[in-house]
Every structure is written in C-alpha cells, then in structure tokens.
Design an enzyme around this catalytic site. Sequence first.
Site, mmCIF file in Angstrom:
data_model
loop_
_atom_site.group_PDB
_atom_site.id
_atom_site.type_symbol
_atom_site.label_atom_id
_atom_site.label_comp_id
_atom_site.label_asym_id
_atom_site.label_seq_id
_atom_site.Cartn_x
_atom_site.Cartn_y
_atom_site.Cartn_z
ATOM 1 N N MET E 75 10.258 34.189 -24.754
ATOM 2 C CA MET E 75 8.935 34.243 -24.274
ATOM 3 C C MET E 75 8.775 34.586 -22.635
ATOM 4 O O MET E 75 7.755 34.626 -21.859
ATOM 5 C CB MET E 75 8.173 32.820 -24.349
ATOM 6 C CG MET E 75 8.138 32.338 -25.713
ATOM 7 S SD MET E 75 7.136 33.695 -26.951
ATOM 8 C CE MET E 75 8.357 33.422 -28.259
ATOM 9 N N CYS E 76 9.739 35.082 -22.093
ATOM 10 C CA CYS E 76 9.869 35.564 -20.961
ATOM 11 C C CYS E 76 9.293 36.977 -20.655
ATOM 12 O O CYS E 76 9.618 37.672 -21.201
ATOM 13 C CB CYS E 76 11.358 35.642 -20.331
ATOM 14 S SG CYS E 76 11.943 34.572 -18.953
ATOM 15 N N HIS E 77 8.592 37.042 -19.516
ATOM 16 C CA HIS E 77 8.009 38.431 -19.103
ATOM 17 C C HIS E 77 9.007 39.414 -18.632
ATOM 18 O O HIS E 77 9.971 38.866 -17.597
ATOM 19 C CB HIS E 77 6.884 38.313 -18.146
ATOM 20 C CG HIS E 77 5.794 37.440 -18.676
ATOM 21 N ND1 HIS E 77 5.608 36.181 -18.481
ATOM 22 C CD2 HIS E 77 4.498 37.846 -19.169
ATOM 23 C CE1 HIS E 77 4.640 35.821 -18.982
ATOM 24 N NE2 HIS E 77 3.810 36.918 -19.580
ATOM 25 N N MET E 115 13.415 31.344 -14.549
ATOM 26 C CA MET E 115 14.348 31.853 -15.713
ATOM 27 C C MET E 115 15.340 32.657 -15.325
ATOM 28 O O MET E 115 16.610 32.718 -15.801
ATOM 29 C CB MET E 115 13.666 32.066 -16.652
ATOM 30 C CG MET E 115 12.781 31.251 -17.323
ATOM 31 S SD MET E 115 13.338 29.618 -17.511
ATOM 32 C CE MET E 115 14.711 29.676 -18.517
ATOM 33 N N GLU E 116 15.209 33.794 -14.465
ATOM 34 C CA GLU E 116 16.167 34.642 -14.062
ATOM 35 C C GLU E 116 17.107 33.899 -13.336
ATOM 36 O O GLU E 116 18.320 34.255 -13.349
ATOM 37 C CB GLU E 116 15.422 35.847 -13.195
ATOM 38 C CG GLU E 116 14.620 36.722 -14.069
ATOM 39 C CD GLU E 116 13.301 36.338 -14.444
ATOM 40 O OE1 GLU E 116 12.877 35.006 -14.167
ATOM 41 O OE2 GLU E 116 12.777 37.120 -15.386
ATOM 42 N N ASP E 130 35.198 32.345 -19.416
ATOM 43 C CA ASP E 130 35.814 33.174 -20.310
ATOM 44 C C ASP E 130 37.178 33.776 -19.713
ATOM 45 O O ASP E 130 38.162 33.912 -20.317
ATOM 46 C CB ASP E 130 34.935 34.420 -20.458
ATOM 47 C CG ASP E 130 35.622 35.339 -21.473
ATOM 48 O OD1 ASP E 130 36.174 35.196 -22.377
ATOM 49 O OD2 ASP E 130 35.573 36.792 -21.043
#
Lengths: 164, 164, 164, 164, 164, 164
Positions: E75-77, E115-116, E130
């Site tokens: 739902m992130c723009h 969120m970024e 990793d």
Amino acid sequence: MADFTHFNHEGRAKMVDVSDKPETTRTAVAHSSITVNREIYEKVTGNLMKKGDVLSVAQVAGIMACKKTSEIIPMCHPIPLTGIDISFSWEEEEADYRLNIETMVKTKGNTGVEMEALTAASAAALTVYDMCKAVDKGMVIGKTYLVEKTGGKNGDFKRETPLK
Amino acid sequence: MADFTHFNHEGRAKMVDVSDKPETTRTAVAHSSITVNREIYEKVTGNLMKKGDVLSVAQVAGIMACKKTSEIIPMCHPIPLTGIDISFSWEEEEADYRLNIETMVKTKGNTGVEMEALTAASAAALTVYDMCKAVDKGMVIGKTYLVEKTGGKNGDFKRETPLK
Amino acid sequence: MADFTHFNHEGRAKMVDVSDKPETTRTAVAHSSITVNREIYEKVTGNLMKKGDVLSVAQVAGIMACKKTSEIIPMCHPIPLTGIDISFSWEEEEADYRLNIETMVKTKGNTGVEMEALTAASAAALTVYDMCKAVDKGMVIGKTYLVEKTGGKNGDFKRETPLK
Amino acid sequence: MADFTHFNHEGRAKMVDVSDKPETTRTAVAHSSITVNREIYEKVTGNLMKKGDVLSVAQVAGIMACKKTSEIIPMCHPIPLTGIDISFSWEEEEADYRLNIETMVKTKGNTGVEMEALTAASAAALTVYDMCKAVDKGMVIGKTYLVEKTGGKNGDFKRETPLK
Amino acid sequence: MADFTHFNHEGRAKMVDVSDKPETTRTAVAHSSITVNREIYEKVTGNLMKKGDVLSVAQVAGIMACKKTSEIIPMCHPIPLTGIDISFSWEEEEADYRLNIETMVKTKGNTGVEMEALTAASAAALTVYDMCKAVDKGMVIGKTYLVEKTGGKNGDFKRETPLK
Amino acid sequence: MADFTHFNHEGRAKMVDVSDKPETTRTAVAHSSITVNREIYEKVTGNLMKKGDVLSVAQVAGIMACKKTSEIIPMCHPIPLTGIDISFSWEEEEADYRLNIETMVKTKGNTGVEMEALTAASAAALTVYDMCKAVDKGMVIGKTYLVEKTGGKNGDFKRETPLK
C-alpha cells in the site's frame, strides 16, 4: 576541483540529496552503435518492410530500459521522465555496417537524465545484438557516450564531434 | 545461411522455443571499458584503499543487472544463473586511463548466457559513468563485445584479439 | 469436489508447494481481443507497412509481461519459460473491428503456464489500447480466456468454441 | 575455518558459482515479529472477521517479496521457488502484543532458500508496520532469524530455542 | 482514536488518496542491526581495508531496496526520493558484535518516507546475513524501528532512546 | 482527425513528451469482470468470512500491478500515483456468477491514469482466475474498459452504460 558526490562521510556510496535542486526541464542526448556484418545488415534492413523488425524491438527495449534506469544504476534517483525518443541510422564501415543509435530523454525534475539516455542507448544496442546473434556473435557495440545535456545548475554539456 | 530465430510466421518478434535444447553448463565472457581522465582515475584508484569505492558499486550493479537481463532484453529467456563474476583492470591510453571490465556468467540451462554477460558489462560501465560524472561528463564507454562462449549445440565462440 | 489450493490451514493465501510435481513440457494458449473503431483500424493496419507499428509494440509488451507473470499474480510460481509467441488477426464486428490476440507459452517446469498465457494476452490488449487512446478512449478489451492447456498431471484442457 | 564465498580474487563481491551443486529439495524456515500497542492489536484482530485485513495484505506482501529476493539481495541466486507459506500468531508482551511471523520456503534447486525465508519474514513485518503506522509509529520489528534449514551438502541447521 | 487509513468502505485494502497533501520536504531515519560472532566480525572489519567489502555491498543493497519500497510494501505510494544515506557502526555485545545500521531518506513529496527508511535498513541487514552466512547461519537481525521522522501534517516523531 | 501520438518521425514508437502538460489532479475509473461457476462462487463468497480470501489477494494484486503499469505498458509514463482503490460486486448471470471489478486511480501529474486503472482491473481479474483455476479452468474474464476519466486538457470521458 569537483568532488565525487556519491560518497558519504564514511567513504561509502550514497544517493545524493537533491531536495534543494530546482525542478526544471532537463534533457539529455546519448549515442551508441553496433557494427554488424553485411548479412545481418541485409536481413535487418530487409525486415524494415515487414510488420515487425529488429529495430522496433530495440526501440521498445530502449524505452523500457530507460524507465528502469534507477533500478539498474545504484545511485541514480528515480525521476518521472516526461519524454523518451530513439532514432537509428545506418553507416557503412569498411566491409561492415554500423547502426547508430541516438536517444533523447526529457524530465521536469530536480536532477538530470544523462544516465537515462545512456541506459536507453545501451539497452537498444544490446537488443540488436540479441536479435541478430543467431547469425553472428562477432558483432561489436561501439562507443557509448553523452552527446548533449541541457538544464540544471551545472550548465549544459555538448560534445562537438561524434566518436566512432 | 543462418536465419533470424526471433521472428514468427507473421514476421513479428517471439521468444524462441528452447524446450528441446539440453540443460547443460554454459558460460559466457564479455568485455566493456570506460575511458576517464587523469583526475577521475586518481580519485577512483585512490578510493580503493577506503571502505567504499566506485568499482565495488559497479561490481554490485553489474551483478544485479545481469540477473535482470531477461527484463531488459525483450526476447531473452529467463534462466537461473549459477555464477556471475566481474573483474576490472586499468590501462593507460594516451593522456587518459581505460578501465577494462570483464564479466563471466555461468548457467546450467537450455540457452546461452551471452546477453547476461554483455548486460553485466554494460551496467558496470554505466555505473562507473554515473559515479564519476560530477567530475567530467566527457567519459566514453568503449567497445562492448562477447569474448568467449562455451556450451550449447551451436559450438563455442572465441574472439582471438581484444578490441580497443 | 476440487479444493482451492492457494490457502493454508489458517485460511490465508500461500504459494502452493509444487516440489513433487514432475518437470514436464507444458503449454498454454490464451485469447483476448480489443474492439476499435474504423479510424483506429485504418491507422493501425496502415502502419503495418511502416517500420514500427502498434502491433509490434503490443507483441513486445505481451512477451515482456509474460516473463513478469509471477511478479503480477501473487501466488504464481516463478518458472523458466522456454517459449512465448503471440499472433494477431482482424475481424469485422458490425461497424467496428476486432483485433484477436492469441498467445502461446511453453515451459519445462513443474507447474503450468495458463497464467503466463493469459497475462501476455491482457498486456498485449492493454498496450494496443494505450497506443490508440489518443484517437478514441471508447475501445473495449474483449473476453480473455484460456483456449488450451497441455502437460501436467491434471489433464489437458481445451475450449471447443471461441467466445466473442 | 570457513571462508567468505562471496568475494573474488580481487576481493570484490561475486555471485558464487553453484553449477556443480546438486539440484535437491531444500527448505528454510525464518522468524520475525512486530510488537504493537493494544489499540493496534484490537484493530488488527477485530478486522480478522472482515473481508480484508492487515494480515492478509502482509501475507501477500511476504510471498511476493520472497519471489523478489534475488533482486533485493545482491549476491543471491535467482532460483525457481516451489512453495512459500507464512503463518502468524499473537502473544502478549507486557502491555503490548507481539505478532509472530513464521515463513517456510521450498525449492528444488542448487542453492538454499535461507535468504528467501528471511526476506519474506521481513517484508511481512514491514507491511504490518505500514498498514498500522497511522495509529502509532512506535511499533518495533523484533529479531529476525533463521529457524531451520534442510537440504544441501552443508548439512541442516536448527535453532533450538526461539528468540524474543 | 486514529483510524486505519489503508481500508476502503468494503473493508479491503486500498492505497490511500494523498492528492491533497502538500508536497513538502520529508525525512525519516530508521535503525536495524545484526549480531554476528567474533569470526565474522574479524573477517568483515578486516575486509574494510580491501577493495570490496561486506558493508559496501550492504550499502548498495539498502539504497537499491529503498528505491523499490513501493514494489515491496503493497500500500506504499511510489514517490520520487531525493536522497538516501546509510551508515554503519560496530558495538560489542557480550561475546558477539553488533553492527548498527542507520538509514536516512529524504523526499519532496506528498507522503512520508518511513517505510523507505525501514526497508533500506532491513535490506542492508539481510544482505550482511547473506554475505556472511557461509561462516555462521546463527546471526540474528536485531530490532528494526523508526528513529525519527520530519515533515508532513501529522507532526514529527522521535524515539528518545535507542533499542537493543 | 486526431493522430497517433506514440510514433516518431521515423514511424517508430516513442514515449510522448508531456513536459509541457500541466500537473493537475487526474482520475480514471476502469471496469473488468470474471464469470465463474456456482461452485467457485460459493467457495469465494464463503471465504469472505475467513481471514484471507480470494478477493483480498486480488485487491492487493490490482494495486501492486497498478504501480507497475509503466513497466508493463511500453509507452506509458512513470507517474507518482496518489491513490488507488478497487471494489468488487457479484451479479448472477444465467447459471453462473459474474464478479464485477471497478478500479479508481488518482494522480497529480502531467498525464492521465487510464492505463493504470485498466491495468489494475486486468490484474485483479487475472488473480481471481489464478486463485480459482484448480476448481475450473473455464472461467472467462469479461470486457475490460474505461468507465470515466477526469482532468487534463483533452476533456473528460464518461461511458454512459455499463457493458457486459
């Protein structure tokens, strides 16, 4: 002496802060090419009369890769491109033929589109290679470079003479 | 005379059917380069001693772009790559310096990885351009070509002499 | 009565485990269409004689979207496609013209390629809409459905009569 | 002492060659969590009875991110995943509530899926954060770790006690 | 009591309408960490003197994942990020070593970049896992959370004390 | 007579220059549908009471595909979408059931979002097909079309009567 701007105080890469740069119209033109043998040249240009052809696939590839530039080039800003165009021209080169590829990209954003133009040119050249490699793997992608850039506070750039 | 294989009976592009080609180990080696001025050369090589540097960003970019090849080149098959490596070397070129980029890609799949090696080389070169363009936009990406290919039924390919 | 397989014991979506399904050759054929007015029909078919045309862009779009299917359809498995082809045909439909789009996808994998064929067909139809919408936004994308499927343990599928 | 395998002889990152590793069934289980306040807990669990809910969006996000692992983690091999599942459970934690997220990933490939399981868990936790951040930005994503791994020549791994 | 904003009137997820929110400069800082054993710590920090190192790959990974946030979080723009930076610091933690990861993201857009920043931090931590997992799979990614946020009408956010 | 705008002077596709178009609020509404048999209808609607359901996965798929539109449709501009919503409704259709899908997309940009709305609708319909195809592969995706468009200099568009 200008400094690298892509590194932070720890010496590691960052995506430069362009928040304070103005949103202006910016353009960039880049050039690449691919040299092919006569057989490929004849097949590609012969196909121009048909419904699909090598160059129209390369055109689409260049445009789509252009929009992916910030996914391919790690420190590139994602910017909303406002226009992309690519044109092709053939030139004889001794026994071979060189396909010149010129890309033009525009944005109204706060950073330039040099990388977008260069990426589009590379992707178009790579696609021609892919489409023709069943005939000859010896094709060579020629020099790839920025031809021109306008807009932005760092001034314009223009390469006076084309490279081969 | 070999035929283009990327076109269907309507003359339009298709992704060639490779279902019947054997799954074998295949490798490809490609070459690109970028020529930079002395100032950039000194900054890039000087940074080698630091934590981050232009070439390690280019290395990551080349590897990640390599994995994106089938998204960039329209008729390329998506194949599970089993290994990717990139190496760099510097060479003087008159007043400038050329950074040679060599990529090596491996798969165990039913089609070759020439495009993956070429795409990795192009992306690495483009990334060097991006990281250094604040200093000079006149850098030129040199010839990009396939050096070697092994595996697959069409036989191996090897370019005997490097191009400049 | 067959059960939904895309849900786990909590009733939430999962990507079904296909580890034990055999790797066999599987194909799927899907159909979509787009109905356009006479003006668009004439422009599109007139362009067939030129170097680039609407349909060759749609062809590339369909093939590239096909390779993106597992990014677009959440529960779809990422599988290495071995062949993709798309063909177009025109049909009169009262005062309008319908462009039929048929896609054929192949894999040697452990799950089918129905979604890949359907996604390619949808993307090709959407691309035709995009290329022509400056002329008329009233175009309609027609029914989109699976025509045929072979391979895999659940048996083949074939729709006997085309839908309009 | 085991060596880092992700570096080439120049000391730079590479994608390790796994061509000679056998294609076997491999699984990995990873764990993450997110701690939320009572208000969010009640809203999220109350929504469970409705048609859409935070957890089903997080489930889809985790599965889709899992398929993107090799695009997010630079040296990860692209491998065809054969199954992905995610489950959630709530636990009281003093005045707050912790949502436990457990992901299970399977492949039949020549390298393991630890990163895929960890990436799915992280993406699911981040999505819960996104969906609930309008209520409280103080949520904390808890420890994220590998729980178990089977398959492959390096032996299995199992963490005996869960971490908080 | 603030409401979830990510749901429509049917109770299903939507991407919230931000058309009327002002385009202002917004920043977010997020934190993650990964705890590794002494062997890994020594290898990673020892490599800092070399040309490539674990942290510079993690840096690139975090920046590239940051640009992919709206593809990972449903739902992130999608917003044009104007700057991304990541910094690392080591801390002893009993017998082990914790690598702290702090990300800073900026935009001039109509929605925030929390969120970024969180996605960049998670991707950097996952990449360290990793790169080092051949040595020890028992590494643990620590708490991941928002440290600070500025810009936008909902006011700033600042977490006063760091979490472990 | 309006001209195709997606072609350059060589007759090849280009991404149209929209630099001079004003940044205004623009919306588009699109419609698609999928017709399923009674068994699927009952399973899907029965699941509405559960935690996860077919429609919430389709909702997420539609929204995420919407954000990918410029990657799927070759000549589409990448634009920062400001809002996306999708709603579903059921309708009996002889012995079968039709799920209507309506998507609404908003932007503040310099080009319209018709393609984004259409792409979201197609992806949602394709996802329903994927989630239910284990029960019946005979489902048919219905007509997909633009319902309404506002904003931009070319005037609004509104289809008066719904299509079946």
